[in-house]
Design a protein around this motif. Sequence first.
Motif, PDB file in Angstrom:
ATOM      1  N   ALA A 125      54.064  40.351   3.258  1.00 18.46           N
ATOM      2  CA  ALA A 125      54.914  41.514   2.996  1.00 18.46           C
ATOM      3  C   ALA A 125      54.370  42.322   1.821  1.00 18.46           C
ATOM      4  O   ALA A 125      54.386  43.559   1.855  1.00 18.46           O
ATOM      5  N   ARG A 126      53.858  41.650   0.800  1.00 17.85           N
ATOM      6  CA  ARG A 126      53.276  42.368  -0.343  1.00 17.85           C
ATOM      7  C   ARG A 126      52.049  43.175   0.083  1.00 17.85           C
ATOM      8  O   ARG A 126      51.846  44.307  -0.351  1.00 17.85           O
ATOM      9  N   GLY A 127      51.217  42.591   0.938  1.00 20.54           N
ATOM     10  CA  GLY A 127      50.043  43.296   1.433  1.00 20.54           C
ATOM     11  C   GLY A 127      50.425  44.498   2.270  1.00 20.54           C
ATOM     12  O   GLY A 127      49.848  45.585   2.132  1.00 20.54           O
ATOM     13  N   LEU A 128      51.416  44.337   3.141  1.00 19.20           N
ATOM     14  CA  LEU A 128      51.882  45.455   3.968  1.00 19.20           C
ATOM     15  C   LEU A 128      52.516  46.553   3.124  1.00 19.20           C
ATOM     16  O   LEU A 128      52.311  47.740   3.370  1.00 19.20           O
ATOM     17  N   LYS A 129      53.278  46.155   2.109  1.00 18.84           N
ATOM     18  CA  LYS A 129      53.895  47.152   1.223  1.00 18.84           C
ATOM     19  C   LYS A 129      52.815  47.972   0.521  1.00 18.84           C
ATOM     20  O   LYS A 129      52.926  49.195   0.397  1.00 18.84           O
ATOM     21  N   TYR A 130      51.756  47.306   0.102  1.00 20.55           N
ATOM     22  CA  TYR A 130      50.652  48.025  -0.531  1.00 20.55           C
ATOM     23  C   TYR A 130      50.047  49.047   0.434  1.00 20.55           C
ATOM     24  O   TYR A 130      49.842  50.207   0.075  1.00 20.55           O
ATOM     25  N   LEU A 131      49.773  48.621   1.669  1.00 17.98           N
ATOM     26  CA  LEU A 131      49.181  49.530   2.655  1.00 17.98           C
ATOM     27  C   LEU A 131      50.089  50.713   2.960  1.00 17.98           C
ATOM     28  O   LEU A 131      49.631  51.842   3.106  1.00 17.98           O
ATOM     29  N   ILE A 157      37.718  50.037   1.683  1.00 11.23           N
ATOM     30  CA  ILE A 157      37.923  50.227   0.245  1.00 11.23           C
ATOM     31  C   ILE A 157      39.234  49.620  -0.254  1.00 11.23           C
ATOM     32  O   ILE A 157      39.512  49.642  -1.438  1.00 11.23           O
ATOM     33  N   VAL A 158      40.033  49.069   0.654  1.00  8.77           N
ATOM     34  CA  VAL A 158      41.297  48.453   0.260  1.00  8.77           C
ATOM     35  C   VAL A 158      41.008  47.211  -0.575  1.00  8.77           C
ATOM     36  O   VAL A 158      40.199  46.363  -0.198  1.00  8.77           O
ATOM     37  N   ASP A 159      41.653  47.117  -1.723  1.00  4.49           N
ATOM     38  CA  ASP A 159      41.461  45.972  -2.603  1.00  4.49           C
ATOM     39  C   ASP A 159      42.823  45.488  -3.077  1.00  4.49           C
ATOM     40  O   ASP A 159      43.454  46.126  -3.921  1.00  4.49           O
ATOM     41  N   HIS A 160      43.279  44.407  -2.491  1.00  5.68           N
ATOM     42  CA  HIS A 160      44.583  43.844  -2.836  1.00  5.68           C
ATOM     43  C   HIS A 160      44.502  42.329  -2.659  1.00  5.68           C
ATOM     44  O   HIS A 160      43.898  41.856  -1.703  1.00  5.68           O
ATOM     45  N   PRO A 161      45.108  41.561  -3.561  1.00  8.73           N
ATOM     46  CA  PRO A 161      44.988  40.101  -3.469  1.00  8.73           C
ATOM     47  C   PRO A 161      45.598  39.490  -2.206  1.00  8.73           C
ATOM     48  O   PRO A 161      45.244  38.365  -1.834  1.00  8.73           O
ATOM     49  N   ASN A 162      46.481  40.201  -1.527  1.00  7.09           N
ATOM     50  CA  ASN A 162      47.119  39.667  -0.327  1.00  7.09           C
ATOM     51  C   ASN A 162      46.529  40.215   0.967  1.00  7.09           C
ATOM     52  O   ASN A 162      47.105  40.027   2.031  1.00  7.09           O
ATOM     53  N   LEU A 163      45.389  40.898   0.876  1.00  9.01           N
ATOM     54  CA  LEU A 163      44.728  41.432   2.062  1.00  9.01           C
ATOM     55  C   LEU A 163      43.293  40.941   2.117  1.00  9.01           C
ATOM     56  O   LEU A 163      42.611  40.876   1.091  1.00  9.01           O
ATOM     57  N   VAL A 164      42.846  40.588   3.309  1.00  8.29           N
ATOM     58  CA  VAL A 164      41.469  40.155   3.501  1.00  8.29           C
ATOM     59  C   VAL A 164      40.571  41.386   3.430  1.00  8.29           C
ATOM     60  O   VAL A 164      40.861  42.418   4.031  1.00  8.29           O
ATOM     61  N   LYS A 165      39.493  41.278   2.691  1.00  4.99           N
ATOM     62  CA  LYS A 165      38.576  42.408   2.490  1.00  4.99           C
ATOM     63  C   LYS A 165      37.678  42.598   3.711  1.00  4.99           C
ATOM     64  O   LYS A 165      37.094  41.656   4.224  1.00  4.99           O
ATOM     65  N   LEU A 166      37.626  43.836   4.203  1.00  2.00           N
ATOM     66  CA  LEU A 166      36.697  44.193   5.267  1.00  2.00           C
ATOM     67  C   LEU A 166      35.343  44.444   4.619  1.00  2.00           C
ATOM     68  O   LEU A 166      35.195  45.324   3.775  1.00  2.00           O
ATOM     69  N   ILE A 167      34.348  43.651   4.997  1.00  2.00           N
ATOM     70  CA  ILE A 167      33.018  43.760   4.404  1.00  2.00           C
ATOM     71  C   ILE A 167      32.166  44.782   5.148  1.00  2.00           C
ATOM     72  O   ILE A 167      31.405  45.533   4.557  1.00  2.00           O
ATOM     73  N   GLY A 168      32.300  44.818   6.466  1.00  5.70           N
ATOM     74  CA  GLY A 168      31.497  45.757   7.233  1.00  5.70           C
ATOM     75  C   GLY A 168      31.912  45.799   8.685  1.00  5.70           C
ATOM     76  O   GLY A 168      32.816  45.077   9.103  1.00  5.70           O
ATOM     77  N   TYR A 169      31.240  46.640   9.430  1.00  5.79           N
ATOM     78  CA  TYR A 169      31.537  46.777  10.853  1.00  5.79           C
ATOM     79  C   TYR A 169      30.299  47.268  11.580  1.00  5.79           C
ATOM     80  O   TYR A 169      29.351  47.768  10.966  1.00  5.79           O
ATOM     81  N   CYS A 170      30.313  47.108  12.887  1.00  5.28           N
ATOM     82  CA  CYS A 170      29.217  47.566  13.731  1.00  5.28           C
ATOM     83  C   CYS A 170      29.804  47.996  15.065  1.00  5.28           C
ATOM     84  O   CYS A 170      30.726  47.354  15.575  1.00  5.28           O
ATOM     85  N   THR A 210      49.846  54.161   8.129  1.00  8.05           N
ATOM     86  CA  THR A 210      51.176  54.309   8.704  1.00  8.05           C
ATOM     87  C   THR A 210      51.607  53.149   9.579  1.00  8.05           C
ATOM     88  O   THR A 210      52.753  52.773   9.577  1.00  8.05           O
ATOM     89  N   HIS A 211      50.693  52.570  10.331  1.00  5.79           N
ATOM     90  CA  HIS A 211      51.046  51.427  11.181  1.00  5.79           C
ATOM     91  C   HIS A 211      49.898  50.442  11.172  1.00  5.79           C
ATOM     92  O   HIS A 211      48.744  50.819  11.206  1.00  5.79           O
ATOM     93  N   LEU A 212      50.224  49.175  11.162  1.00  7.72           N
ATOM     94  CA  LEU A 212      49.227  48.126  11.296  1.00  7.72           C
ATOM     95  C   LEU A 212      49.639  47.283  12.477  1.00  7.72           C
ATOM     96  O   LEU A 212      50.747  46.761  12.524  1.00  7.72           O
ATOM     97  N   LEU A 213      48.771  47.184  13.467  1.00  5.10           N
ATOM     98  CA  LEU A 213      49.076  46.435  14.674  1.00  5.10           C
ATOM     99  C   LEU A 213      48.179  45.217  14.762  1.00  5.10           C
ATOM    100  O   LEU A 213      46.999  45.276  14.433  1.00  5.10           O
ATOM    101  N   TYR A 214      48.720  44.121  15.244  1.00  5.97           N
ATOM    102  CA  TYR A 214      47.940  42.913  15.447  1.00  5.97           C
ATOM    103  C   TYR A 214      48.121  42.495  16.892  1.00  5.97           C
ATOM    104  O   TYR A 214      49.225  42.226  17.326  1.00  5.97           O
ATOM    105  N   ASP A 215      47.030  42.467  17.629  1.00  5.79           N
ATOM    106  CA  ASP A 215      47.053  42.050  19.025  1.00  5.79           C
ATOM    107  C   ASP A 215      46.740  40.567  19.063  1.00  5.79           C
ATOM    108  O   ASP A 215      45.592  40.154  19.003  1.00  5.79           O
ATOM    109  N   HIS A 216      47.775  39.747  19.142  1.00  5.15           N
ATOM    110  CA  HIS A 216      47.611  38.300  19.061  1.00  5.15           C
ATOM    111  C   HIS A 216      46.734  37.767  20.188  1.00  5.15           C
ATOM    112  O   HIS A 216      45.937  36.858  19.975  1.00  5.15           O
ATOM    113  N   GLY A 217      46.813  38.339  21.364  1.00  7.76           N
ATOM    114  CA  GLY A 217      46.041  37.844  22.498  1.00  7.76           C
ATOM    115  C   GLY A 217      44.546  37.985  22.286  1.00  7.76           C
ATOM    116  O   GLY A 217      43.772  37.084  22.617  1.00  7.76           O
TER     117      GLY A 217
END
Length: 108
Positions: free
Chosen positions: A79-85, A19-32, A94-101
Amino acid sequence: MIFLQGQKEWLTEMNVLGIVDHPNLVKLIGYCAADDERGVQRLLVYEYMPNGSVDDHLSSRSTSTLSWPMRLKVALDSARGLKYLHEEMEFQVTHLLYDHGDHNTCTI
């Protein structure tokens, strides 16, 4: 029981990110999530990014180099997207983690 707790948390986070809607964040459409012989397999579906992801442009695999003004724009928009979250949503992530590997994004 640990698996069920992790699954519950994952579903909660996916519902929040859906449900997150922000111009600096990619929208999650769905999951399985499906259970097979390899264990639980999870798939996230994000909106199409015609210019590719930040990782596509900043990784060592990239064939082109971003200009410094464009890199600064990417950093500021991220940074704007993270500030929004973290600060501007009715309920903060509270935390957003990105596992680059593994190229996985998860929230805690």
